[in-house]
Design a protein around this motif. Structure first.
Motif, short mmCIF file in Angstrom:
data_model
loop_
_atom_site.label_atom_id
_atom_site.label_comp_id
_atom_site.label_asym_id
_atom_site.label_seq_id
_atom_site.Cartn_x
_atom_site.Cartn_y
_atom_site.Cartn_z
N MET A 1 -2.08 -19.82 -10.02
CA MET A 1 -0.81 -19.27 -9.57
C MET A 1 -0.08 -20.29 -8.70
SD MET A 1 -1.21 -15.20 -8.87
CE MET A 1 -2.45 -15.15 -7.63
N ASN A 2 1.25 -20.29 -8.78
CA ASN A 2 2.01 -21.16 -7.89
C ASN A 2 2.14 -20.50 -6.52
OD1 ASN A 2 4.19 -19.28 -8.04
ND2 ASN A 2 4.94 -20.28 -9.90
N ASP A 3 2.74 -21.22 -5.58
CA ASP A 3 2.81 -20.71 -4.20
C ASP A 3 3.57 -19.39 -4.13
OD1 ASP A 3 1.39 -22.85 -3.30
OD2 ASP A 3 3.12 -24.00 -2.61
N ARG A 4 4.66 -19.31 -4.86
CA ARG A 4 5.46 -18.08 -4.82
C ARG A 4 4.65 -16.89 -5.34
NH1 ARG A 4 8.56 -15.66 -8.69
NH2 ARG A 4 10.29 -14.33 -7.99
N GLN A 5 3.91 -17.11 -6.42
CA GLN A 5 3.09 -16.04 -6.97
C GLN A 5 1.95 -15.67 -6.04
OE1 GLN A 5 2.14 -17.93 -10.70
NE2 GLN A 5 3.74 -16.84 -11.81
N GLU A 6 1.35 -16.67 -5.39
CA GLU A 6 0.29 -16.40 -4.41
C GLU A 6 0.83 -15.53 -3.27
OE1 GLU A 6 -2.84 -16.92 -4.36
OE2 GLU A 6 -3.29 -18.54 -5.75
N ASN A 7 2.02 -15.87 -2.80
CA ASN A 7 2.62 -15.10 -1.72
C ASN A 7 2.88 -13.66 -2.14
OD1 ASN A 7 2.67 -17.31 0.02
ND2 ASN A 7 4.70 -17.95 -0.64
N LYS A 8 3.38 -13.50 -3.35
CA LYS A 8 3.66 -12.14 -3.85
C LYS A 8 2.37 -11.36 -4.06
CE LYS A 8 8.26 -12.30 -5.71
NZ LYS A 8 9.15 -11.63 -6.68
N PHE A 9 1.35 -12.03 -4.54
CA PHE A 9 0.08 -11.35 -4.76
C PHE A 9 -0.52 -10.91 -3.42
CE2 PHE A 9 -4.62 -11.56 -5.68
CZ PHE A 9 -4.65 -10.40 -6.44
N SER A 10 -0.42 -11.76 -2.41
CA SER A 10 -0.90 -11.40 -1.07
C SER A 10 -0.14 -10.20 -0.54
CB SER A 10 -0.75 -12.59 -0.11
OG SER A 10 -1.58 -13.65 -0.50
N MET A 11 1.17 -10.18 -0.78
CA MET A 11 1.98 -9.04 -0.36
C MET A 11 1.55 -7.78 -1.10
SD MET A 11 4.72 -7.07 -1.66
CE MET A 11 5.67 -8.14 -2.75
N ASN A 12 1.29 -7.91 -2.40
CA ASN A 12 0.86 -6.76 -3.17
C ASN A 12 -0.45 -6.18 -2.63
OD1 ASN A 12 3.02 -6.89 -4.91
ND2 ASN A 12 1.92 -7.92 -6.55
N LEU A 13 -1.38 -7.06 -2.25
CA LEU A 13 -2.65 -6.60 -1.68
C LEU A 13 -2.42 -5.87 -0.35
CD1 LEU A 13 -4.95 -9.69 -2.40
CD2 LEU A 13 -4.93 -7.50 -3.61
N ALA A 14 -1.50 -6.40 0.46
CA ALA A 14 -1.19 -5.75 1.73
C ALA A 14 -0.55 -4.38 1.51
CB ALA A 14 -0.26 -6.64 2.56
N VAL A 15 0.32 -4.30 0.53
CA VAL A 15 0.96 -3.02 0.19
C VAL A 15 -0.09 -2.02 -0.29
CG1 VAL A 15 2.50 -1.87 -1.45
CG2 VAL A 15 3.24 -3.95 -0.28
N LEU A 16 -0.98 -2.50 -1.14
CA LEU A 16 -2.03 -1.63 -1.66
C LEU A 16 -2.91 -1.10 -0.53
CD1 LEU A 16 -3.11 -0.48 -4.29
CD2 LEU A 16 -4.59 -2.49 -4.49
N LYS A 17 -3.21 -1.93 0.44
CA LYS A 17 -4.00 -1.48 1.59
C LYS A 17 -3.26 -0.41 2.39
CE LYS A 17 -6.56 -3.09 5.65
NZ LYS A 17 -6.12 -1.96 6.48
N SER A 18 -1.96 -0.62 2.58
CA SER A 18 -1.19 0.37 3.33
C SER A 18 -1.17 1.71 2.60
CB SER A 18 0.23 -0.13 3.57
OG SER A 18 1.01 -0.09 2.40
N LEU A 19 -1.08 1.67 1.29
CA LEU A 19 -1.08 2.90 0.50
C LEU A 19 -2.44 3.59 0.58
CD1 LEU A 19 0.91 1.58 -2.59
CD2 LEU A 19 1.70 3.31 -0.97
N ASN A 20 -3.50 2.80 0.50
CA ASN A 20 -4.85 3.37 0.60
C ASN A 20 -5.09 3.96 1.99
OD1 ASN A 20 -5.57 2.74 -2.04
ND2 ASN A 20 -6.37 0.72 -1.48
N ASP A 21 -4.61 3.27 3.03
CA ASP A 21 -4.82 3.74 4.40
C ASP A 21 -4.10 5.06 4.69
OD1 ASP A 21 -6.39 1.55 4.92
OD2 ASP A 21 -4.86 0.44 6.04
N PHE A 22 -2.99 5.29 4.00
CA PHE A 22 -2.20 6.50 4.24
C PHE A 22 -2.18 7.42 3.02
CE2 PHE A 22 -0.72 3.54 7.42
CZ PHE A 22 -0.51 4.34 8.54
N GLU A 23 -3.27 7.40 2.27
CA GLU A 23 -3.33 8.20 1.04
C GLU A 23 -3.08 9.68 1.31
OE1 GLU A 23 -6.28 8.96 -2.80
OE2 GLU A 23 -6.86 7.56 -1.21
N ASP A 24 -3.55 10.19 2.44
CA ASP A 24 -3.35 11.61 2.75
C ASP A 24 -1.87 11.98 2.84
OD1 ASP A 24 -6.05 11.97 2.83
OD2 ASP A 24 -6.21 11.93 5.02
N GLN A 25 -1.05 11.02 3.19
CA GLN A 25 0.38 11.30 3.36
C GLN A 25 1.12 11.44 2.02
OE1 GLN A 25 -1.31 9.33 5.59
NE2 GLN A 25 -1.02 10.95 7.11
N TRP A 26 0.69 10.72 1.00
CA TRP A 26 1.44 10.73 -0.26
C TRP A 26 0.70 11.36 -1.43
CZ3 TRP A 26 -1.33 8.32 -3.96
CH2 TRP A 26 -2.21 7.29 -3.58
#
Length: 229
Positions: free
Chosen positions: A1-26
């Motif tokens: 992956m290029n740098d831009r894709q790596e950055n987006k993938f890292s963001m996706n992982l962070a988003v996924l963690k936030s969704l998992n952490d607040f699963e009860d809410q949604w």
């Protein structure tokens, strides 16, 4: 992956963690459940293609190099025996067929190298019965052919791996685009509906959505007291 894709993938992982952490809410909102499931599948797909892109060819390339080295050594030894025999009998044409230096073999392109080694083998085969006094036997010739065949196999596998890696690179781009679209057009909007009722979830998600580049967030915000503890 290029740098831009790596950055987006890292963001996706962070988003996924936030969704998992607040699963009860949604988790009681069907539209959120469907969107999150799609997002999880996309992130998993990106990770799979990333592993193919970054790791698949390494072992094959190392094995191909080993087979190349063994084939070259077998060719050098066979060519030396044939050359010496041809010189004794005064067969300059035969000498020219096996007159390849080690440096020439090692610098040749893969496909050219295979052809050269096969041509040396074939030249040796035509006089193999005369090479016993030069320490070369039909078994040596068979071994050389096996080295050529093994190299050809790994050459093919290496090409397939490169093709597979190219396919993975294209798939990563497509999957990241799909994840961007899903985030922009569905998840961001769905999470926004929780802005008043679940502010901690909303703010955690939005912070995760910031793309991190070179250790700095694209938009820097002060730490929200609600997120502490």
């Amino acid at each position: 992956m290029n740098d831009r894709q790596e950055n987006k993938f890292s963001m996706n992982l962070a988003v996924l963690k936030s969704l998992n952490d607040f699963e009860d809410q949604w988790s009681n909102v069907p539209a959120c459940v469907n969107a999150v499931d799609k997002f999880k599948n996309l992130v998993s797909g990106i990770d799979t293609q990333r592993q193919i892109q970054e790791g698949k060819i390494t072992g094959i390339t190392a094995n191909k190099q080993k087979e190349e080295d063994e084939m070259i050594q077998a060719t050098i030894e066979m060519a030396a025996a044939v050359f010496a025999y041809a010189d004794i009998i005064g067969d300059n044409e035969l000498k020219s067929k096996v007159s390849y230096s080690p440096s020439t073999l090692r610098s040749a392109r893969d496909t050219d190298l295979r052809v050269i080694c096969q041509s040396v083998h074939d030249a040796a085969e035509s006089v193999i019965s005369e090479l016993g006094d030069f320490g070369t036997t039909p078994e040596d010739l068979e071994k050389m052919q096996k080295e050529i065949d093994d190299f050809s196999t790994f050459l093919s596998e290496s090409r397939n791996a490169i093709n597979t890696r190219s396919i993975a690179t294209a798939k990563i781009a497509d999957l990241i685009k799909e994840s961007d679209d899903l985030l922009d057009n569905q998840l961001d909007k769905l999470v926004t509906t929780f802005q008043s009722s679940e502010p901690k979830f909303y703010r955690t998600y939005m912070k995760a959505r910031q793309i991190i580049n070179m250790g700095s967030r694209s938009q820097i915000e002060e730490e929200d007291p609600e997120l502490e503890g």
